[in-house]
Design a protein around this motif. Structure first.
Motif, short mmCIF file in Angstrom:
data_model
loop_
_atom_site.label_atom_id
_atom_site.label_comp_id
_atom_site.label_asym_id
_atom_site.label_seq_id
_atom_site.Cartn_x
_atom_site.Cartn_y
_atom_site.Cartn_z
N SER A 158 4.88 3.88 -7.66
CA SER A 158 4.88 2.42 -7.51
C SER A 158 3.68 1.76 -8.18
CB SER A 158 4.88 2.04 -6.03
OG SER A 158 3.63 2.38 -5.45
N GLY A 159 2.62 2.55 -8.40
CA GLY A 159 1.39 1.99 -8.97
C GLY A 159 0.61 1.17 -7.95
N GLN A 160 0.96 1.33 -6.66
CA GLN A 160 0.26 0.57 -5.62
C GLN A 160 -0.21 1.50 -4.50
OE1 GLN A 160 3.17 -2.58 -4.77
NE2 GLN A 160 1.73 -3.94 -5.84
N LEU A 161 -1.47 1.37 -4.17
CA LEU A 161 -2.09 2.20 -3.13
C LEU A 161 -2.36 1.32 -1.92
CD1 LEU A 161 -3.71 4.45 -1.79
CD2 LEU A 161 -5.49 4.14 -3.50
N TYR A 162 -1.63 1.58 -0.83
CA TYR A 162 -1.77 0.78 0.40
C TYR A 162 -2.68 1.50 1.39
CZ TYR A 162 2.38 -1.67 -1.28
OH TYR A 162 3.26 -2.39 -2.04
N ALA A 163 -3.62 0.78 1.97
CA ALA A 163 -4.44 1.34 3.05
C ALA A 163 -4.99 0.20 3.90
CB ALA A 163 -5.57 2.19 2.49
N SER A 164 -5.35 0.54 5.14
CA SER A 164 -5.85 -0.49 6.05
C SER A 164 -7.35 -0.31 6.29
CB SER A 164 -5.08 -0.43 7.38
OG SER A 164 -5.20 0.85 7.96
N ALA A 165 -8.05 0.25 5.31
CA ALA A 165 -9.48 0.51 5.46
C ALA A 165 -10.35 -0.58 4.84
CB ALA A 165 -9.83 1.87 4.83
#
Ligand SMILES: NC(=O)c1ccc[n+]([C@@H]2O[C@H](COP(=O)([O-])OP(=O)(O)OC[C@H]3O[C@@H](n4cnc5c(N)ncnc54)[C@H](OP(=O)(O)O)[C@@H]3O)[C@@H](O)[C@H]2O)c1
Length: 288
Positions: A158-165
């Motif tokens: 997807s080319g997208q890195l999701y994180a909640s940090a």
């Protein structure tokens, strides 16, 4: 004799492999839940003894004739169970006449941390200090090796890195090199009652990881900061078990809170060379 618990796990095995270059395999006791698993993985000549953190009698038997124990923290997630298991190992070591215990803790251990494992590490350290054994505590940062888990499988397509940090940073370390550092402590001298932060620095944010992934893959990867609730909702859609969701959210919160943003020379000193850095790790795993 030096006993290594968790010997069929990643860190235990890495430690034993490094230790066999320093002392005779017959001086190493691998304490394992499942001797059959040990037979398939451990180096020839290492003494294998059965021992379960939940079975004090098995630990007492496994530690007979042992001078030093490496307690690799349990993979159990729940606080009470973690503490019971760690106390069983420390108590059995004392009863068996062990002199010194090395423990794998976490960087900045705290009773208040959002990271689920941290309060147990904090309390285990206190219990160990009060045990009468001499000790060495390695406060390990997060492994470079868990970055693929933090990043997730969807990132590259997807080319997208999701994180909640958020913008929180982590000073990562390679697990095999932590094993080397542990072996150097176990075979070395002068480590009694020392606490080492195994967090070499520099620390990296998820933005840094996205930049690194872009560089090594040649494909643009963008970091998309999201809330913990959004991450949890996405994981629930994929039937990820709730304890794992809690672990990951807590870890991200602790990263956001700056708990893994540490830098100490101890790791490089124990290793005797510069530790592997983020770029090298990403190139090895994701490089073209
Ligand atoms: N810093 C980090 O990023 C990070 C990441 C993950 C974990 N950790 C912590 O560091 C520890 C070592 O990491 P790792 O990568 O080597 O984990 P791992 O591969 O999961 O190894 C954990 C070891 O603990 C053993 N174990 C668990 N419960 C036990 C019990 N009741 N009795 C005896 N042995 C038991 C396991 O035995 P079996 O082989 O029989 O399963 C295994 O050998 C983990 O246990 C966890 O506490 C740190």
């Amino acid at each position: 004799m030096i006993a290594i618990t968790g010997a069929t796990g990643h860190l235990g095995l890495a430690t034993i492999q490094a230790l066999t270059a320093k002392i005779a395999p017959s001086e190493i006791v691998a304490v394992v839940r499942d001797p059959q698993k040990a037979a398939d993985t451990l180096p020839q000549g290492v003494v294998v003894r059965q021992g379960d953190y939940n079975d004090p009698a098995s630990l007492l038997a496994a530690f007979q004739g042992v001078e030093t124990v490496l307690l690799i923290s349990t993979s159990e997630l729940e606080y009470e169970a973690r503490m019971r298991e760690h106390k069983n190992v420390i108590d059995a070591a004392r009863q068996a006449g062990v002199r010194h215990l090395v423990y794998t803790s976490v960087v900045n251990p705290s009773a208040e941390s959002a990271f689920g494992a941290s309060p147990g590490h904090f309390a285990t350290e206190e219990y160990l200090r009060a045990s009468g054994l001499t000790y060495t505590i390695l406060r390990n940062t997060l492994y470079l090796d868990i970055i693929p888990m933090l990043v997730g499988e969807g990132t590259l397509p997807s080319g997208q890195l999701y994180a909640s940090a958020g913008d929180g940073k982590v000073s990562y370390a390679l697990r095999a090199e932590i094993g080397e550092a542990l072996a150097n402590v176990l075979a070395g001298q002068g480590h009694e009652n020392q606490v080492y932060d195994i967090a070499p620095g520099p620390a990296y944010s998820f933005q840094d990881i996205a930049n690194g992934l872009s560089e090594v893959t040649g494909q643009p990867v963008a970091y998309v900061p999201v809330s913990g609730e959004d991450i949890a909702a996405g994981m629930r859609q994929h039937q990820v078990p709730e304890p794992f969701i809690n672990l990951l959210l807590g870890m991200n919160q602790a990263i956001k809170d700056g708990e893994f943003d540490a830098a100490s020379p101890a790791f490089e000193q124990l290793l005797g060379r510069k530790p592997t850095g983020l770029k090298t790790y990403l190139a090895g795993v994701y490089g073209k």
